[in-house]
Design a protein around this motif. Structure first.
Motif, short mmCIF file in Angstrom:
data_model
loop_
_atom_site.label_atom_id
_atom_site.label_comp_id
_atom_site.label_asym_id
_atom_site.label_seq_id
_atom_site.Cartn_x
_atom_site.Cartn_y
_atom_site.Cartn_z
N ILE A 1 0.99 -1.29 0.08
CA ILE A 1 -0.14 -0.03 -0.26
C ILE A 1 0.86 1.21 -0.04
O ILE A 1 1.92 1.28 0.81
N THR B 1 1.27 4.89 0.90
CA THR B 1 0.84 5.70 1.79
C THR B 1 1.32 7.29 1.47
O THR B 1 2.38 7.45 0.75
N TYR C 1 -5.25 4.46 6.65
CA TYR C 1 -5.50 3.88 5.22
C TYR C 1 -6.36 2.65 5.49
O TYR C 1 -5.52 1.85 5.97
N GLU C 2 -7.59 2.56 4.91
CA GLU C 2 -8.28 1.32 5.13
C GLU C 2 -7.67 0.53 4.20
O GLU C 2 -7.49 0.44 2.87
N ILE C 3 -7.80 -0.90 4.74
CA ILE C 3 -7.23 -1.96 3.95
C ILE C 3 -8.01 -3.24 4.13
O ILE C 3 -7.72 -4.54 3.59
N GLU D 1 -8.60 -4.98 0.76
CA GLU D 1 -7.37 -5.93 0.26
C GLU D 1 -7.38 -7.20 0.93
O GLU D 1 -6.81 -8.17 0.17
N LEU E 1 -4.08 0.64 7.98
CA LEU E 1 -2.78 0.69 8.14
C LEU E 1 -2.56 2.18 8.75
O LEU E 1 -3.32 3.30 8.29
N VAL F 1 2.16 -5.37 3.74
CA VAL F 1 1.19 -6.25 4.55
C VAL F 1 1.13 -7.60 4.35
O VAL F 1 1.05 -7.99 3.29
#
Lengths: 139, 139, 139
Positions: free
Chosen positions: A10, A12, A18-20, A23, A120, A132
């Motif tokens: 990801i 940044t 930050y929505e994961i 994913e 994250l 990740v």
């Protein structure tokens, strides 16, 4: 019972959350695990993992502001400042939050509550590429 | 090797710590897993999971008071206040503690230390029904 | 798929961070798990588990100083002081950090990032013997 290891990256753009969730669920879908657990693991020491309210963005703004005040960048006792004012603060904020979480999977879906998202939490000012790890165990 | 998913509900009566060690061990007993791990996962963003000293209640009182002071309800920068003064504080206190824990199981028993108990940490003033997921992996 | 339970002891010499990455990897090597996860679990309530930057010792010094200031020993509201000024602070610092972490294993190695080490964070002034559980699941 089997184990699947996946990883994603990801990008940044400075401090923030930050929505994961999407994913991670994608990796579970791809592997076809219907019943088991997923462990999310962050391979860094200057960003971290959190479960957080994902409906109202102001909840995350308040969280981010809280951390700015709890671990301020200009603390006069910091010795670990080679990479800038956000160096020690990044590690401390990481330790105060999380590096791994394990979530149950039932019927192929992570068993998150209604308002839970996985994020994250970037603690660095500059853009970064973050890795990740997603490990599913199940059948 | 097998996976068992269970869930139980706990009714909280306002802010505080509620021991759930017994409820978790009951699920392990029912499933008959002798060797493996148990993952406890909280499906909420305004309460959290902690491992804590479970012998002397004053240890938990001090912990609760610490969190009242660390994340005070009247913080003037909070924007996420739709559900009251305990709205943002609940999410922040949750992020500072935990959502999941994984504990080894040997001979059918969680391998907790002598003074360790598992608690739900309620961050809301009003009574709530809280869902706890218990996933055992083992044989 | 199999489960291996191991345990080791670490002797601490007062407050501070003690790296245990090598001890954990040794247990994985001994068990011969090539692909899976390892869960590290601390059986105590006055020390905790952290993932931390393991290259520059000043990063850990800053972290330790941060916790001294965040949870000061002389807090006047502490009731749980039977074992001294570091009694309640130990439990609170433990709750703010971690008790368990789960790390992926690929090709027999923990998938830690370049700068990640695993540490026991001792919150007591006096020397202690600390027990760490290491549970591997995999093949």
């Amino acid at each position: 019972m089997r184990i699947c290891h996946d990883q994603f990256e990801i990008r940044t753009q400075g401090k923030g959350t930050y929505e994961i969730t999407g994913e991670i669920q994608e990796k579970i879908d791809k592997n076809g695990v219907r019943s088991g657990t997923v462990t999310i693991f962050i391979q860094h020491t200057s960003c971290s993992l959190i479960v957080m309210e994902n409906a109202d963005p102001t909840a995350r703004k308040d969280l981010e502001e809280f951390f700015e005040r709890l671990v301020p960048e200009d603390s006069d006792y910091f010795m670990h400042t080679a990479e800038g004012g956000d160096d020690s603060t990044s590690h401390i904020r990481m330790v105060l939050t999380r590096t791994s979480e394990t979530v149950p999977i039932i019927d192929g879906k992570m068993q998150l509550g209604t308002w839970q998202g996985i994020f994250l939490f970037e603690h660095r000012r500059a853009p970064h590429r973050r890795k990740v790890c997603v490990t599913t165990i199940g059948q």
